[in-house]
Design an enzyme around this catalytic site. Structure first.
Site, PDB file in Angstrom:
ATOM      1  N   GLY D 201       0.791  -1.221   0.000  1.00 34.74           N
ATOM      2  CA  GLY D 201       0.000   0.000   0.000  1.00 34.74           C
ATOM      3  C   GLY D 201       0.823   1.270   0.000  1.00 34.74           C
ATOM      4  O   GLY D 201       1.980   1.265  -0.430  1.00 34.74           O
ATOM      5  N   HIS D 226      -5.400  -7.644  -7.089  1.00 33.18           N
ATOM      6  CA  HIS D 226      -5.084  -7.572  -5.669  1.00 33.18           C
ATOM      7  C   HIS D 226      -3.912  -6.627  -5.489  1.00 33.18           C
ATOM      8  O   HIS D 226      -2.834  -6.877  -6.032  1.00 33.18           O
ATOM      9  CB  HIS D 226      -4.736  -8.941  -5.098  1.00 33.18           C
ATOM     10  CG  HIS D 226      -5.907  -9.849  -5.012  1.00 33.18           C
ATOM     11  ND1 HIS D 226      -6.393 -10.539  -6.113  1.00 33.18           N
ATOM     12  CD2 HIS D 226      -6.736 -10.155  -3.964  1.00 33.18           C
ATOM     13  CE1 HIS D 226      -7.443 -11.252  -5.733  1.00 33.18           C
ATOM     14  NE2 HIS D 226      -7.681 -11.038  -4.450  1.00 33.18           N
ATOM     15  N   LEU D 227      -4.099  -5.599  -4.711  1.00 29.68           N
ATOM     16  CA  LEU D 227      -3.083  -4.547  -4.575  1.00 29.68           C
ATOM     17  C   LEU D 227      -1.726  -5.101  -4.136  1.00 29.68           C
ATOM     18  O   LEU D 227      -1.612  -5.741  -3.099  1.00 29.68           O
ATOM     19  CB  LEU D 227      -3.577  -3.505  -3.550  1.00 29.68           C
ATOM     20  CG  LEU D 227      -2.625  -2.311  -3.338  1.00 29.68           C
ATOM     21  CD1 LEU D 227      -2.465  -1.514  -4.612  1.00 29.68           C
ATOM     22  CD2 LEU D 227      -3.111  -1.433  -2.201  1.00 29.68           C
ATOM     23  N   ASP D 228      -0.696  -4.833  -4.935  1.00 26.75           N
ATOM     24  CA  ASP D 228       0.691  -5.189  -4.607  1.00 26.75           C
ATOM     25  C   ASP D 228       0.862  -6.685  -4.348  1.00 26.75           C
ATOM     26  O   ASP D 228       1.779  -7.081  -3.628  1.00 26.75           O
ATOM     27  CB  ASP D 228       1.181  -4.401  -3.377  1.00 26.75           C
ATOM     28  CG  ASP D 228       1.166  -2.903  -3.628  1.00 26.75           C
ATOM     29  OD1 ASP D 228       1.282  -2.505  -4.793  1.00 26.75           O
ATOM     30  OD2 ASP D 228       1.021  -2.130  -2.664  1.00 26.75           O
ATOM     31  N   ALA D 229      -0.007  -7.487  -4.931  1.00 30.18           N
ATOM     32  CA  ALA D 229       0.048  -8.929  -4.667  1.00 30.18           C
ATOM     33  C   ALA D 229       0.264  -9.761  -5.929  1.00 30.18           C
ATOM     34  O   ALA D 229       0.169 -10.984  -5.885  1.00 30.18           O
ATOM     35  CB  ALA D 229      -1.227  -9.377  -3.954  1.00 30.18           C
TER      36      ALA D 229
END
Lengths: 284, 284, 284, 284
Positions: D201, D226-229
């Site tokens: 994040g 999926h954020l930063d995943a």
């Protein structure tokens, strides 16, 4: 090489003249400073310093240094610790079943990388008794289950007192130490097998494998009652690839763990680590 | 963030009271030390220190600091330099045909990583004039052959004076600067494309490839009249494998070269590098 | 996890169809390739490959694999080696007085990081006999002086034969092994305490300190009759600073030496190292 | 150096004969394999391979390779991609206000480290238009607020089509790309300014400073919803200390970010990255 030294670790609100006052105290008593390092945390308004000087030729006897320095420290609202380099600290190593950090710490102590004694090993498993015997160190097997944790921690604490322990090193102990215990014995260094704060908690290598990271790490920190969240002393990493199975991560990680833990223990024993808030200043 | 500071870089024979004397000088004049670091070379019997303090509230006017400190330094037989953080140093970048370090240095200067000006680029080739023009920097093409080296170096020296240059950065200049030149203008930082002292001289990547090393490096150092043997400021390395051809080493090396050179230039500009003998103390 | 495997290490002049021919040989006999890696050295015109397949379900009995593959290899002018993963190689560790690499190798073998036996330790000093006894390994003290080198090497060679040794690991042996010896027993891995080719020969840490490098290294290589010039298997480095005295370089270097040597030995034991010319291809 | 090549990236359920079948296909058509690498994921029962061969002398015309290989791939239930080394991919760089990754990517493209074109830069801010002009690249300023995100993403998508873009590189774009967008244009590489999964994040450097880590990192990954995943392509780290303020972490991080992003983009452009599940195999 160098005769015994005294070391002051000081943190106090930042203000003019701090270096001068502390240096004058040492010079006025005939001391020769061999290392002085300092850091200002502007956000916190904190001055943090480590000063080490030779006791040879220092006019104050050892037992008068603390009271004499206190007279200087109080008006500065300073928190401080005084250490002597020839104090031999006593370490209790706590282990579970893995022997790599244990072997490594013992080897370094024997090789005189640590100025410390290791009179006792404590474990929740009997497995490593054989290593303790090999190096002629006392071994106490204190099995822990949920139901007996409180009374077993009482036994552990008793052993620490009995053996006059200064520092507990969790060398892959794999158990959570309770907040109550930490209050009673706060000098505890742990090695966590990940690059914290990635992969807090159990099975970090499995989690790292799942996530497909290209680098793994290890972290040595002081233990607080927040799991894997204490002040970090040292970290290091190693590159991995898709070829590495979980067992390869574990194997590569072991090499990291023992080096990172050993560095942290050494820095602590040399009084180079100053904790403030949840951080450390490491005066290398 | 911080108001202008003054920095003293001092080396002198080790003796009691040095920290106190220097700190007192600053405190007595109302200065607030924001960073003090020190190192003792026991072999050489040398005390080396860097002290930085805020000029805000300091009672001595700038032009009186040097004479005032001199009175303290002389009896200590100290060699020392005084710098002010708001002095904007002037850099001449010398290049040959490769542009990666040049681009990088200009980008960092534009991004304010360096508190410096870059008024001029000097080259033995015309190739990078286009870069100079792109960033509106003067470019002087001074071709060098064996026969005209002496007179061309005279021209270079004249340019340094004309542009009031404080520091020459050899950003892959690929030419040897003569001993006579260095005597006249000693502030020269070079980047060498190997992990010195491995692969001194020309074509280090070819030599590294030949030798089959598993790691290559880059070294930034002050230039002396011994080829690639000056005091080292910074080094770094990167892993390579049998898959890397010479051209891959060159490509990977470029990333090292620009970072290592930039770090060295920044440390120099922040007056964090103290040269003694053929070594440096880097006060980070 | 995986049943026994066979591994072919092959080098031959590059030509079309090599991968197909080798893969067909394995597939035709019912083998399942679990790892295949390959490298082409365009300069040398050489194709180098490592292929590993499961013996489970492979139709050729072990003793027929070599002759069968030979029929394919000969027309290709290939040099090749065949290894089985369940062959337990026998290592002789040669030491002088330092114990860190010795301890480390023994610990790894006990921890099953190496699929190998260590039946014997040979030393020119009696110091580490105690370690050998601790781990129940035979120890032979063969002191060497200039005058008796030839006859002592004869004794060493005899011991290697007697103990059926496959690999000699010089774990800080600190002696030069003669060219005659190497011809008779060429499988020797050494650890050199510098980032080769920097600091060839004796006292590399002292030389590194003198030169003022900011990074030190260690190099593991096969031994040839050119001092410290054999094919490099693995290297690694660690950062140092002006604060590090020679003894700190030695201490930090020890951590490097044991990890670099262990990696090289493991790669060799897993038949992942292919030597050609004075270089290695490491199939990781 | 090398004439045009074709590359197959293949993943399929593991079974005997895969290497042979694929190698035979190439050999039968007269191809010369210059690199073949393979990995078996035993947990997933997956065989993953990358094979590159010279088109020079290959008997199949380019447009028949895919249908011909499909006949082999289908019975193996293989997923596969075919690429030609002389295809020049077209990159759109998306930026926000920071220019370091942008400058770096442009420099590498100019220096021919990337075989790609960069016809367009897209940004939610006007700041870097000047850089685009400097290098003669089109610049589209598409400001994004919560209320107009959907329609602005439609504009972005239109631009990608208009410019015939193959790959979007988020070079510090600092905006979340919607799941709907990713479905329509999945080839997106991002650089995240932390060692993921630590500090997912916003504001990772501030979080790293708060946590007191001793090492910071950067991560390049494919973008998923999926954020930063998303699947990690490359990561790297740099050491920091208590002396480093947040702004120092940011500065040091920039050097990481540009190198890590550049490596990931280069690996992608060379068709060396095979995504499966949420992981990558990087055939280096």
């Amino acid at each position: 090489m160098i005769s015994p030294t005294a070391t002051l670790l000081i943190s106090c609100p930042d203000q003019r003249g701090l270096v001068a006052k502390i240096a004058n105290f040492i010079y006025a008593n005939g001391g020769n400073i061999i290392q002085a390092d300092q850091h200002t945390d502007f956000t916190a308004g904190l001055f943090l310093t480590r000063i080490e000087w030779q006791l040879d030729g220092f006019n104050l006897p050892r037992d008068l240094i603390a009271p004499a320095f206190n007279a200087i420290a109080q008006p500065l609202q300073a928190k401080w610790e005084l250490h002597f380099s020839d104090t031999v600290q006593r370490i209790a190593i706590w282990v579970s079943r893995q022997d790599h950090c244990l072997f490594d710490l013992i080897w370094r102590q024997r090789a005189k990388e640590f100025a410390a004694q290791i009179p006792v090993i404590i474990s929740n498993h009997p497995d490593l008794k054989v290593v303790a015997e090999q190096f002629d160190i006392d071994y106490h097997h204190i099995p822990i289950i949920k139901e007996n944790k409180q009374e077993q921690e009482a036994k552990q604490l008793e052993l620490l007192q009995q053996y006059k322990i200064d520092l507990v090193v969790l060398a892959k102990y794999m158990q959570i130490v309770s907040g109550e215990f930490i209050v009673k014995f706060p000098q505890i260094i742990n090695i966590h097998h990940s690059f914290l704060p990635a992969f807090v908690g159990a099975n970090p290598y499995h989690k790292a494998f799942e996530r497909g990271v290209k680098i793994i790490g290890a972290t040595s920190h002081y233990v607080t009652d927040h799991l894997d969240a204490g002040p970090i002393i040292e970290q290091d990493v190693v590159r991995v690839s898709h070829r590495d199975e979980v067992e390869d991560l574990i194997r590569k990680g072991k090499d990291l763990e023992r080096v990172v833990l050993a560095r942290a223990v050494r820095l602590h024993l040399q009084n180079r680590v100053l904790v403030y808030g949840n951080k450390t200043v490491v005066f290398e």
